[in-house]
Each structure stands twice: as C-alpha cells, then as structure tokens.
Scaffold this motif. Structure first.
Motif, PDB file in Angstrom:
ATOM      1  N   ASN A  12     -41.238  16.225 -92.625  1.00 57.13           N
ATOM      2  CA  ASN A  12     -41.497  15.704 -93.971  1.00 57.13           C
ATOM      3  C   ASN A  12     -40.311  16.088 -94.841  1.00 57.13           C
ATOM      4  OD1 ASN A  12     -44.052  14.661 -93.355  1.00 57.13           O
ATOM      5  ND2 ASN A  12     -44.992  16.665 -93.605  1.00 57.13           N
ATOM      6  N   ARG A 104     -42.581  18.180-108.125  1.00 53.18           N
ATOM      7  CA  ARG A 104     -43.737  17.818-107.313  1.00 53.18           C
ATOM      8  C   ARG A 104     -43.319  17.291-105.955  1.00 53.18           C
ATOM      9  NH1 ARG A 104     -46.420  13.347-110.187  1.00 53.18           N
ATOM     10  NH2 ARG A 104     -44.759  11.922-110.595  1.00 53.18           N
ATOM     11  N   SER A 105     -42.133  16.655-105.869  1.00 52.05           N
ATOM     12  CA  SER A 105     -41.735  16.226-104.538  1.00 52.05           C
ATOM     13  C   SER A 105     -41.279  17.429-103.711  1.00 52.05           C
ATOM     14  CB  SER A 105     -40.690  15.117-104.582  1.00 52.05           C
ATOM     15  OG  SER A 105     -39.699  15.393-105.519  1.00 52.05           O
ATOM     16  N   ARG A 107     -42.512  20.249-103.818  1.00 53.13           N
ATOM     17  CA  ARG A 107     -43.731  20.952-103.453  1.00 53.13           C
ATOM     18  C   ARG A 107     -44.308  20.441-102.132  1.00 53.13           C
ATOM     19  NH1 ARG A 107     -47.804  22.815-102.104  1.00 53.13           N
ATOM     20  NH2 ARG A 107     -49.570  23.617-103.259  1.00 53.13           N
ATOM     21  N   VAL A 108     -44.214  19.129-101.874  1.00 53.72           N
ATOM     22  CA  VAL A 108     -44.855  18.597-100.670  1.00 53.72           C
ATOM     23  C   VAL A 108     -43.893  18.323 -99.516  1.00 53.72           C
ATOM     24  CG1 VAL A 108     -46.869  17.626-101.815  1.00 53.72           C
ATOM     25  CG2 VAL A 108     -44.817  16.235-101.563  1.00 53.72           C
ATOM     26  N   LEU A 321     -53.162  17.833-100.778  1.00 59.76           N
ATOM     27  CA  LEU A 321     -52.729  17.847-102.169  1.00 59.76           C
ATOM     28  C   LEU A 321     -52.294  16.437-102.576  1.00 59.76           C
ATOM     29  CD1 LEU A 321     -52.149  20.148-104.337  1.00 59.76           C
ATOM     30  CD2 LEU A 321     -49.755  19.733-103.789  1.00 59.76           C
ATOM     31  N   PHE A 323     -50.105  14.129-104.618  1.00 63.81           N
ATOM     32  CA  PHE A 323     -48.837  14.419-105.295  1.00 63.81           C
ATOM     33  C   PHE A 323     -48.249  13.236-106.049  1.00 63.81           C
ATOM     34  CE2 PHE A 323     -45.782  12.385-102.454  1.00 63.81           C
ATOM     35  CZ  PHE A 323     -46.511  12.274-101.287  1.00 63.81           C
ATOM     36  N   ARG A 338     -50.704  14.820 -99.275  1.00 68.53           N
ATOM     37  CA  ARG A 338     -50.223  15.479 -98.073  1.00 68.53           C
ATOM     38  C   ARG A 338     -51.348  16.321 -97.487  1.00 68.53           C
ATOM     39  NH1 ARG A 338     -45.381  19.188 -95.978  1.00 68.53           N
ATOM     40  NH2 ARG A 338     -46.660  20.006 -94.310  1.00 68.53           N
ATOM     41  N   TYR A 340     -52.534  19.355 -95.551  1.00 68.63           N
ATOM     42  CA  TYR A 340     -52.021  20.666 -95.147  1.00 68.63           C
ATOM     43  C   TYR A 340     -52.762  21.207 -93.928  1.00 68.63           C
ATOM     44  CZ  TYR A 340     -48.829  20.960 -98.990  1.00 68.63           C
ATOM     45  OH  TYR A 340     -47.777  20.713 -99.822  1.00 68.63           O
ATOM     46  N   ILE A 383     -48.600  12.616 -94.215  1.00 66.43           N
ATOM     47  CA  ILE A 383     -48.486  12.179 -95.604  1.00 66.43           C
ATOM     48  C   ILE A 383     -48.901  10.723 -95.623  1.00 66.43           C
ATOM     49  CG2 ILE A 383     -46.837  11.634 -97.430  1.00 66.43           C
ATOM     50  CD1 ILE A 383     -45.449  14.224 -96.799  1.00 66.43           C
ATOM     51  N   THR A 397     -56.356  19.119-105.662  1.00 61.33           N
ATOM     52  CA  THR A 397     -56.655  19.415-104.264  1.00 61.33           C
ATOM     53  C   THR A 397     -57.831  18.565-103.799  1.00 61.33           C
ATOM     54  OG1 THR A 397     -55.981  21.710-104.561  1.00 61.33           O
ATOM     55  CG2 THR A 397     -57.352  21.228-102.651  1.00 61.33           C
TER      56      THR A 397
END
Ligand code: GDP
Length: 701
Positions: A12, A104-105, A107-108, A321, A323, A338, A340, A383, A397
């Motif tokens: 990812n 935010r990008s 983050r994932v 999450l 996003f 995404r 997790y 994703i 979440t």
C-alpha cells in the motif's frame, strides 16, 4: 471466499512529490506497465498490448481515484505468475495547502515513492512532505525523475537529497548518459545495465555495463555495499574480510534497513521518456513494507477504554479506517477505507465507533486504472471503497460490533479562514446546500457555518487557495454559482491567568421563579489543548441534574466569545461551589448562571485575541531579496532562515495570516513575476496589543 494474494504480496503505497516533479506522468506509466504485465500474464492471451492501450485511451486512464489497485511481477521474475503482487496506490495531494490531505493519506499508506526533479533536486515543498513522512515513520524509496532534461544531474540531485533530507539515502542505480544523452540505467546491485524498448518502453532489456562506465559503476557500488554492510553485523564482518556477498543477501539487508528507515534507496530515470519506472516498481516490491511487516495497529477498546492492538491477520476481529469520502458520478458517494485486521463480507453490518451507527456494507469496490471491480469480500491489508454509508466521515473507525475499537484518529486542524458565500439565484440556493454538505463530508478541514435558508453562510478552510478551489468545484461539479465575500481570519480568544467569579440568575416575580447560582474558576491551558470542565461540587451544593446544564452554559458562552465574538479556547473551567432552590431551580437557570459566571471570570482572567500564524516559504531570484524581506517584516513576519539555491534565495518565515491576503499579487509585483511561495498553517499566537485593539474596534463598528 479466500484471499487471492497473501498479505506479504501486498504493497500500500503513495507517490509523493513536489508539484511538477512528475507524479502524474509517473503514475500514468505505472498504470500502463502494470496493466500490460497483468493482462499479458492473464488468460486473455488474445488481447495484444496495442488493443489494450487503444481501449485504455478511449476510456482515459483514471488516476484520480483515492486508491487504485494494480499488479506487478518483478522484472527479474517475469513470467512467474506466482510472484505477482497487488499494489494499492493511495492518492496524495500535490499542493501543500492541504496538509490535512497529506496527513490522512500518510496515515493509511505503508510506504512511499518520493519523486524528485533531476534538475531542481530537493525543492522546499519536498522538504515539508518529507518531514511529515518522518513524523509518521513511513519507509520510502526515492525516484530522481526527468534525467533527460537539460541541466539534469543524477549526482547533484542525489547529493541534495543526502544533504537536505537524509544522510541515509543510498544510490541503487547510476545513469548512462544524462540530458539528451540519457540512454539507460545501471543497477548497482545486479551490476547490469537496463534499456527500455517497445511501446512506451514496456520491454525491459538487460545488458552488460559498457566498459566506459564500469569504473564509475564499481565506485558507486562500493559506496552502496559499504552502507548496506553497516546495517548488519554478519554482513559487515564478511565485507571487511573481503568475502563475496550475494546480491540476494544485500537486497535482504537493504529491505530491512529501508523498513526501519535507516537506509533510503534512490532510483533514477525519466517517466516521460519511458525509462526506469519498471525498476522503481521492482523497488516497491523489494524494499517497501507489506502490511504484515508493520507493527499491529493501535486503538482504544470502547468497552474498557484501554489501549489495545489489532494485528494484520484475517482471523482477527474486523477493523478499518475510513480515509476518504468522494463522489462518483455512477455509484454516488464512495467511502474509501483501509482494512487493518480481520475480513469483511459484502452484505454484512459493521459498527462505526465514532458516530455510534451500525452501517450496512451493501457493495464493495476495488478501483482499477480503467474500471471498478465489485468484490464479495476483503481481508486484512486491503484498501477498497463502499457506497451508501449513512454516517461515516473521514477518520472514522468501522469495526466488528462484537469487538468495538476506535483506531488512532487522524487529527485535523481547525479552519483558519472563512468567507461569506451567497447563492446567485433561487435555484443555486437549493443546490448549494447539497454541494456544501458533500464537499464538507469529503474534506474534514472544510467547514460550513451559518444558515443556508437566510443565505447567511460562511465557509471556512485552511487558506485562500483552499476555499477558491472549493468554490470552483461547486461551480464545475455541482453547477452552483455563488458570490463570495472577502476572506476573514478565524481569530480565537483565550485567557492569560487564573480567576474566579460568581454567577447568579434569580427571578422571583410572580408564577414559578428561577434560581441558579454557581462559582467558577477558570485557568489557562496550553495552546491547542481545548476546553476541560471539572466538577468539584461537594455535599450536594448543586444537585447532580444541574451539573451538565452548567457545563452547557459555559460552552455556549465560550462559543459566542467575549472580547470580539470569536470562540474562547484553551481553558479549564472548574465548578467549585453554588446553591440551589428546592422549587425554583431549573436547568435553564443554571445554564444562564454558568454562562454569566464564565463571562465574568474570563474578563478577570485577562482576555486576549489569538491569530493563525503561517509558515511561509518564498523562492525568489537573489536580486529581489531585500524588497521581499522588507515586505515580510512590514507584515509582522519573522524571518527564520534564508537559504541559497542555484541563483535563487529561499526565505523561510512565520507570518500572521491576516497580513497575507492577496500575497500572490504582491509577490508578483515585487519580483517581476519571478517569485513563488508556499504557505501552511503553523500555530495560533497572541495578537499584539495595538493590532488587537483595531480588530476589536473594527468588529464593534
Ligand atoms: P506533477 O505535477 O508532479 O503531477 O507532474 P507531471 O507529471 O504533471 O509533470 C509535470 C511536467 O513535467 C509535465 O509537463 C510533464 O510532461 C513533465 N515531465 C514529467 N516527467 C518528465 C520527465 O521524465 N522528463 C521530462 N523532460 N519531463 C517530464
């Protein structure tokens, strides 16, 4: 109902770059090469590359999705379908005004390819994004692009990465020729040369390194091997003893070091001239992490409020999450998320632990370059996007309701600027409400305030450009025409010291009376810490049911502001005493009493105005340095650093947003159109006394 690719074969990634470094071109090439290799290896033997490309052109390669799935087999494994990997490319924004989008990008995604311009090397914006990636601990590989351009230099660009960004950068390749003469690329680990032939360079050909380049390649290989050896004790001993070390071993250690962020491999090429992109994709598989390489994701157990983790395994409870929210012309509002941990089946229900809503996952989509694939299930590391969620925003979440968890949230800054907006016609008014709702659902740093019916609407965001783009999208995507006012700075108010006050609301004339009575203490909190309410009532001086109305009254008074009508922030309010009346006390009376006490206490506690201060970077030809610095100083700016860069000066400063409206025009006229700048929100700071007075009076007038 099982996964097609093991999680170890997932990547990812994001592609991040300074504007113009070639992110779009590189992404297009990636989608082309991955499409070709996937299709070629597919059952669909009849489709030639040319046919596929014609189709692709017709439909237009979509590279604007928030996440695109593609597939890749390393050049050295070509033909071995077993080795195929799934790569999800997460879109990252190019403009720094939207740092929330970058965050935010980051983050994932699990790893990133950072693209540089082979002429310009490291540019100011690349530094900002680089530091953000550092903050999130994102493993990276670098791609020095545009090596065909006049003035391009691999060595210069590489050294600028080493000196400005990280001494851990290691060159994995060396170009044969540069500028017009750029022809092929040496892989310093394999010690082979690669050329790119056929349609858009889609055929990678391996050859021996030309004799004329051998000495140079050996010299660079030695630097590389030394650095890699430094990362592994066993390897270091072997290296010192002069033993032969296999390429596989070097790759394995370099992979580990890249995952730990102790080494950063650097690739090179030219996307436009179709050279090198496939080897960067090999690098993504070789060096960037799969979701299984990452530590378990952290979150808060909703039932116990304890911190817990979820490992990236299909057997775990489902957690994901959201996003990105985006509108799609065919299916409506898409929520990208995404996964997790755990797995997700189409038709199942998940819990949104932030909104408290249960959401049905009616359809699941994976986005490809040229189409949308509907799938039945998803697994850890995936994703994808879904449609029809009721109450899910960016950062929420989604999880198994049997094991509710709140994943570490993405925190977004409050808007710093607002503009009044008014629909042009009655028809626009109706559409505007919908448009603004959609746009604010998509973008957590874009807020809408005020009353849509009366037309008194404020839109708020992170900068002038941010709001300009929103207004433009409203016009283009939703067909709404609107008049916009002048941008206003989002000031805030706060207190300087501790103070106490009493608030009493008593009405006893006829009928049922009113009785509310409180004592409050207010204390300043650190910048950005927000509001905290503390209840210290003992012995029932105020009955329990009136405590929450007191808190409400305080919050309402804070939202309204005191000094000049801007929200009061960063304080603790303690309710420590009061009294009540058996018959006359009511929630309403306590709310009013609390609001009065808060206003009084805050006035005693030394109210001040806060203003957003921006980090500014201006790039100008050296001749204009004096004028531009003079202008920044006259705008209450603080110069922090000036830096030299081939014929250019870079000024870094902190400056109040209030002074920066129309700066693009100012800078243009100061520099004969040759200056550029970037600006992002830094912090709220106290407004100096004289300026504050003007703001307060201006507001009153
Ligand atoms: P982005 O802003 O980072 O998405 O950059 P683009 O991919 O849109 O590229 C910006 C400009 O640089 C375009 O005019 C491209 O054609 C050009 N460009 C991109 N890659 C290369 C390259 O490898 N060599 C040259 N000479 N130009 C390139």
């Amino acid at each position: 109902m099982s996964r097609l690719y093991p999680i170890e074969k997932y990547r990812n990634i994001g592609i991040i770059a300074h504007i113009d470094a070639g992110k779009t071109t590189t992404t297009e090439r990636i989608l082309f090469y991955t499409g070709v290799s996937h299709k070629l290896g597919d059952i669909d033997e009849g489709t030639t590359v040319m046919d596929w490309m014609a189709q692709e052109r017709e439909r237009g390669i979509t590279i604007t999705s928030a996440a695109i799935t593609c597939f890749w087999i390393r050049t050295r494994d070509v033909g071995n379908k077993e080795k195929e990997h799934r790569i999800n490319i997460i879109d990252t924004p190019g403009h720094i005004d939207f740092t929330a989008e970058v965050q935010r990008s980051l983050r994932v995604l699990d790893g990133a390819v950072v693209v540089f311009d082979g002429v310009a090397g490291v540019e100011p914006q690349s530094e900002t994004v680089w530091r953000q990636a550092d903050k999130f601990g994102v493993p990276r590989i670098c791609f020095i692009n545009k090596l065909d351009r006049t003035g391009a230099s691999f060595e210069k660009a590489f050294h600028s990465i080493q000196s400005k960004l990280t001494p851990n950068a290691v060159a994995l390749q060396f170009p044969i020729g540069e500028e017009d003469a750029f022809s092929s690329i040496i892989d310093l680990l394999a010690m082979k040369a690669y050329t790119f032939e056929g349609e858009l360079g889609s055929q990678v050909k391996e050859a021996e390194i030309p004799v004329s380049m051998l000495a140079k390649a050996k010299e660079w290989r030695q630097k590389l091997v030394e650095k890699i050896a430094g990362e592994d004790q066993g390897l270091l001993e072997a290296y010192i003893a002069g033993s032969e070390i296999s390429t596989e071993k070097l790759r394995a250690v370099l992979r580990k070091a890249t995952l730990n962020n102790t080494l950063i491999p650097v690739f090179t090429g030219s996307s436009l001239k179709n050279k090198g992109v496939q080897l960067v994709l090999d690098g993504v598989l070789d060096y960037l992490p799969s979701p299984a390489d990452l530590p378990s994701v952290k979150g808060i157990d909703v039932k116990t409020s304890q911190e817990i983790t979820r490992s990236p395994k299909d057997e775990e409870h489902f957690s994901a999450l959201a996003f990105k929210i985006a509108s799609d012309p065919y299916v409506g509002t898409l929520t990208y998320f995404r996964v997790y941990s755990g797995s997700l089946q189409k038709g199942s229900y998940v819990l949104n632990t932030i909104s408290g809503e249960t959401e049905r996952i009616s359809r699941i989509f994976r986005m490809h370059a040229n189409d949308r694939e509907e799938v039945d299930d998803l697994f850890a590391g995936d994703i994808a996007a879904t449609v029809g969620l009721k109450d899910t925003s960016t950062g929420h979440t989604l999880c198994d309701s049997a094991a509710p968890i709140i994943l570490e949230q993405i925190s977004f800054p409050d808007p710093v600027i607002s503009i009044r907006i008014e629909p042009k016609t009655k028809a626009d008014q109706e559409k505007m409400g919908l448009a603004l709702k959609r746009l604010s659902d998509e973008d957590p740093t874009f807020h809408v305030k005020g009353n849509l019916e009366t037309g008194d609407t404020l839109i708020a965001g992170m900068g002038e450009l941010h709001l300009e783009i929103i207004v433009d999208r409203m016009k283009r995507e939703f067909g709404v025409q609107a008049n916009v006012g002048r941008p206003q700075v989002a000031y805030k108010e706060t207190i300087k010291k501790e103070a106490t006050a009493e608030g009493k609301y008593v009405r006893q004339s006829g009928g049922k009376g009113q009785y509310g009575h409180v004592f409050l203490k207010v204390q300043p909190k650190a910048r950005g810490e927000g509001f905290e309410f503390v209840d210290e009532i003992k012995g029932g001086a105020i009955p329990k049911e009136f405590i929450s109305p007191v808190e409400k009254g305080i919050k309402e008074a804070m939202d309204k502001g005191i000094l000049a009508g801007y929200p009061l922030v960063d304080l603790q309010a303690t309710l420590f005493d009061g009294s009540f009346h058996e018959v006359d006390s009511s929630e309403f009376a306590f709310k009013i009493a609390a609001s009065m006490a808060l206003q009084d206490a805050a006035k005693r506690a030394g109210l001040v105005l806060l203003e957003p201060v921006m980090s500014l970077e201006v790039m100008i030809p050296a001749d204009f340095l004096g004028d531009v610095i003079g202008d920044i100083s006259s705008k209450r700016g603080r110069i922090e650093e000036t830096e030299d860069k081939v014929n250019l000066k870079i000024i870094k400063a902190k400056i109040p947003l209030a002074e920066m409206f129309g700066y693009a025009t100012t800078l243009r006229s100061l520099t004969e159109g040759r200056g550029t700048f970037t600006m992002e929100f830094d912090a709220y700071e106290e407004v100096p006394g004289n300026v504050s007075q003007e703001i307060i009076e201006g507001k009153r007038r």
